[in-house]
Design an enzyme around this catalytic site. Structure first.
Site, PDB file in Angstrom:
ATOM      1  CG  ASP A   1      -2.081   1.176   1.281  1.00 52.82           C
ATOM      2  OD1 ASP A   1      -2.221   1.465  -0.113  1.00 52.82           O
ATOM      3  OD2 ASP A   1      -2.211   1.547   2.198  1.00 52.82           O
TER       4      ASP A   1
ATOM      5  CG  ASP B   1      -6.215  -5.033   1.691  1.00 56.29           C
ATOM      6  OD1 ASP B   1      -6.544  -4.397   0.824  1.00 56.29           O
ATOM      7  OD2 ASP B   1      -5.530  -4.444   2.816  1.00 56.29           O
TER       8      ASP B   1
END
Length: 376
Positions: A92, A271
Site C-alpha cells: 500500500d 485485503d
RNA sequence: GGGGAGAUACCAAAGUGGCCAACUGGGGCAGACUGUAAAUCUGCUGUCGCACGACUUCGGAGGUUCGAAUCCUUCUCUCCCCA
C-alpha cells in the site's frame, strides 16, 4: 503481472481468474493477508506459506519507510529477501495512513507532509517518492498514492480530494513509467478509484483510471464507515467502467460477507486487517458463523476450533483451550486465532473460485452469506 | 507472656461523621475492530425494576448522633515486633 480469466459467471459479474507475477501464480478471487511492517502479525512466514498457503501478502510503504527504512531494504535487496518471503508482495502506498493518521498530516498539491507516529519527525510523501519507496521495497504490485477520503464527506470535499488524487495519479504513473524495477523482477503499478459515495465522482474516477491502461485497478475509499449498500453500489458503478480483462482490487475489504458480495460484483482481489486484528482480539470467522472465543459459553467446549479444518490449528486445539489462551493474553492464542482466520479467508475465496467455475456461485453465495452472518 | 497494627464489594486497596452503593487497579462479563499508531479500545460489574428510582451493604453485636464504612463499648479473627 499477467491476468487471465478462466471462467465468467453467467448470472453475476463474478469471475474466476489467474494472476502471475515474477514471484507467484495464484487463482482469483484472492484474499491477501496484511503484513504492514514486513510481518503478518503473529504468523511465521513458514506457516503463512505452508499452512495458510497465502500466495501474496501486503506490506506498507509508510511503515517500512519509517522503519527499517529504505537504506536497509535497498542494501538487503528488498522486502522479499529481508523477510524471507518468496511469493508476491503488494505494498500500500501510504494513502490509507493519510486517512488514518489525519491529525498528523497536511495535504498539498505537492504531496502529503506528515509527522511520524514513531518519533514525531517530519516527512513528505509525494506521488513520485512513494513509487520510489515501493520500488525499493521490491513490491510486485505498487499502489498509487491517493487520498482515502473519510466518511462522511461532503461532495465538495470529495470532488476536491478526487482532483488531488487524480493529479497525484498522473504524476505517479509518469514516474513509474520512467523508472525501472529495483531488483530485476517485474513491478506493476495499480491506480486507485476514489470519489467517496458519489456516483458521478466514482464514474469520473473510474473512467480516468481505466484510461491509463494499468495492469490492474483498485477501488479505494470504501468500508470507511459508509452503509454497506453504498459500498456495493459504488462497486457496481465502478466495475462497469473498469476494464474487464484486468484484475480489480477492492482495498481494505472486508468481512467474509463483504467479500462474497463484492466477488459477485466483479472484484478479484481483497485485503483486510480483519482476520488478523480481530483474530488477535478473539474473533473467529467460520463457515458456520462468527465466534467470540472469549465468551464464557466456550469455556467447557472441548470440540475443535473448527471442524472444517481449514488450518492445522483447527483440529489440533479445542475452543476451550483457545479461549483460555486468548483470555490469559497468551501469544499462542493470537497465533492460533490468526492462523485459523487467515486459512478460513483463503478457503472462502478458493471456494468462491471453485463455485464460479462450476457455475454455481450465486446460490452458494446466498447460502454462505446466511451462515457467515450468524453469531455463534 | 508483653507491645503494636488491622478487618471495606470476587481479589487487592482508597475512604476516617453527611458530597458513599462506596476512588482506583486486577479479575469477571459483554461489545467494538474493514488499504493495522491496535497482543488494542469501550462499557458493565450489591440486589430489584435495570431510565428516574427503591432496597440491603463496609468482621459480629450493642451504643452515640438528625445522620456512621467513618466516633464509643465489647466480642471474634488476622498480621507484625519483643520475649
Amino acid at each position: 503481472m499477467k491476468f487471465e480469466i478462466l471462467h465468467k459467471d453467467t448470472k453475476s459479474s463474478a469471475r474466476a481468474g489467474r494472476i502471475t507475477t515474477d514471484h507467484s501464480t495464484f487463482e482469483t478471487p484472492i484474499f491477501m493477508p496484511v503484513g504492514t511492517q514486513g510481518t503478518v502479525k503473529s504468523v511465521h512466514q513458514h506457516d503463512l506459506k505452508n499452512d495458510i498457503n497465502a500466495p501474496i501478502i501486503l506490506g506498507n510503504t509508510y511503515h517500512l519507510y519509517l522503519r527499517p527504512g529504505t537504506e536497509v531494504l535497498s542494501e538487503v535487496g528488498g522486502l522479499h529477501k529481508f523477510m524471507n518471503w518468496d511469493r508476491s508482495i503488494l505494498t500500500d502506498s501510504g494513502g490509507y495512513q493519510v486517512f488514518s493518521l489525519s491529525e498528523n498530516r497536511k495535504l498539498t498539491r505537492e504531496g502529503a507532509s506528515f509527522r511520524s507516529h514513531i518519533d514525531g519527525s517530519k516527512h513528505l510523501f509525494t506521488p513520485e517518492n512513494v513509487v520510489d519507496v515501493q520500488r525499493t521495497i521490491g513490491a510486485d504490485l505498487i499502489m498509487a498514492f491517493d487520498e482515502c477520503t473519510p466518511w462522511p464527506c461532503d461532495m465538495k470535499y470529495a470532488d476536491e480530494s478526487l482532483n488531488l488524487t487524480h493529479h497525484w495519479l498522473d504524476r505517479g504513473w509518469e514516474h513509474f513509467k520512467n523508472s525501472g524495477p529495483a531488483y530485476g523482477h517485474e513491478q506493476a503499478f495499480i491506480p486507485i478509484v476514489q470519489g467517496s459515495v458519489y456516483k458521478e465522482l466514482r464514474k469520473k474516477s473510474a473512467e480516468k483510471i481505466a484510461s491509463l491502461g494499468a495492469e490492474g485497478n483498485a477501488i479505494g475509499g470504501l468500508s470507511v464507515g459508509e452503509p454497506v449498500e453504498d459500498m456495493y453500489g459504488m462497486i457496481e458503478i465502478v466495475n462497469e467502467i473498469l476494464p474487464d480483462d484486468r484484475p480489480r482490487y477492492l482495498m481494505g475489504v472486508g468481512t467474509p460477507v463483504n467479500i462474497l458480495e463484492s466477488i459477485e460484483r466483479g472484484v478479484d482481489m481483497f485485503d483486510c486487517v480483519m482476520p488478523t486484528r480481530n483474530g488477535r482480539n478473539g474473533m473467529l470467522f467460520t463457515s458456520k458463523g462468527i465466534i467470540n472465543i472469549r465468551n464464557r459459553k466456550w469455556m467447557n467446549d472441548f470440540s475443535p476450533v473448527d471442524e472444517m479444518n481449514h488450518s492445522v490449528v483447527d483440529m489440533q486445539y479445542s475452543k476451550a483451550y483457545l479461549r483460555h489462551l486468548v483470555i490469559a493474553g497468551e501469544l499462542l492464542g493470537a497465533q492460533i486465532a490468526t492462523m485459523h482466520n487467515l486459512a478460513f479467508y483463503l478457503w472462502l475465496v478458493r471456494e468462491a473460485f471453485n463455485q464460479i467455475r462450476k457455475g454455481e456461485f450465486t446460490p452458494w453465495k446466498i447460502n454462505m452469506v446466511k451462515e457467515l452472518s450468524t453469531r455463534l
